[in-house]
Scaffold this motif. Structure first.
Motif, short mmCIF file in Angstrom:
data_model
loop_
_atom_site.label_atom_id
_atom_site.label_comp_id
_atom_site.label_asym_id
_atom_site.label_seq_id
_atom_site.Cartn_x
_atom_site.Cartn_y
_atom_site.Cartn_z
N GLU A 137 0.83 -1.21 0.00
CA GLU A 137 0.00 0.00 0.00
C GLU A 137 0.86 1.26 0.00
O GLU A 137 0.58 2.22 -0.72
N PRO B 10 -4.56 4.26 -6.08
CA PRO B 10 -4.56 3.75 -4.70
C PRO B 10 -5.68 4.32 -3.84
O PRO B 10 -5.93 3.81 -2.74
N ARG C 173 -8.04 -3.99 -4.22
CA ARG C 173 -6.72 -4.60 -4.05
C ARG C 173 -5.98 -4.54 -5.38
O ARG C 173 -6.58 -4.67 -6.45
#
Length: 259
Positions: free
Chosen positions: A24, A83, A88
């Motif tokens: 992430e 993002p 995912r």
């Protein structure tokens, strides 16, 4: 590809994966233009590429070529990934990688598709990738149809036309035993047991006829001769040919009915 450890000079046995928190963080940095983070993402997701190209290892293509093409798809996925969306990376990246491999297989296929259909297919694939990023899931054909203002039938036809061919003997399922192939799932509506039994019954009925009856039926129904032509060839009258023909057909009908 099974058992091949080194692909494009990369030892696949040593490929690492990134933990979710690091993944992430790198995605955010790469989105902001950090090239080091982008490179780390590429290296940390090569195992994802490997898992995707294993789906295509029965196509007869070089694993090295497929891996390189898959890496291009990975790079595109990293560049286009947002993002801020609650998606995912693997959910978005896998279709992108697979799509790149499919494009490569289509472009190098021996089966040629018309340019107009290919253009429609590429428009559909680009739209599909964009909607995947926007929606966070695979769009339906109806949604793509509305987006491109194209009939669903045209979209389905274009995608089917450029789809890479699949071998009838390609395994589709295996559970520790003999694999289940595409051929096992194909239904033969012609050579069924019923048709075979009918064929055998008729053959037996024909074999039970006398030699002259067999000859007459063969000339009449296999060679397409008229009764007059058969009469000249056999050396009897047309009336005799007609009588023998009717008798032979009646005998066969009775034999089939009794069976």
């Amino acid at each position: 590809m099974q058992g091949k450890v080194e692909i494009c000079g990369v030892n696949t046995a040593r490929l690492r994966t990134l933990p979710p928190d690091q993944m992430e963080d790198l995605l955010k940095k790469a989105s902001a233009g950090d090239e080091d983070a982008r490179q780390a993402l590429i290296e940390g997701n090569l195992r994802l590429v490997l898992s995707v190209i294993q789906r295509f290892d029965k196509r007869g293509e070089s694993p090295d070529d497929l891996f390189q093409v898959g890496c291009i798809g990975l790079i595109k996925a990293i560049s286009n990934f947002d993002p801020t969306k609650n998606v995912r990376f693997s959910t978005y990246g896998v279709p992108m990688i697979a799509g790149e491999v499919r494009r490569y297989l289509r472009d190098n296929s021996a089966i040629r598709v018309s340019r107009s259909i290919r253009d429609v297919a590429y428009r559909v694939l680009q739209c599909k990738e964009g909607m995947l990023l926007r929606l966070g899931r695979e769009p339906t054909l109806e949604e793509i149809s509305q987006e491109l203002d194209l009939p669903v039938e045209s979209i389905s036809e274009a995608l089917d036309a450029v789809c890479a061919p699949v071998s009838l003997y390609e395994p589709v399922y295996a559970d520790g035993g003999d694999p289940l192939t595409v051929m096992d799932q194909v239904r033969d509506t012609k050579n069924t047991e019923g048709h075979w039994m009918e064929h055998i019954t008729l053959q037996n009925a024909f074999n039970a006829l006398g030699q002259r009856e067999k000859e007459i039926l063969s000339l009449r129904f296999y060679d397409g001769k008229t009764q007059m032509e058969v009469a000249d060839m056999v050396g009897i009258s047309q009336a005799q040919v007609s009588r023998l023909e009717k008798g032979a057909i009646s005998a066969m009908r009775k034999s089939v009915t009794v069976s």
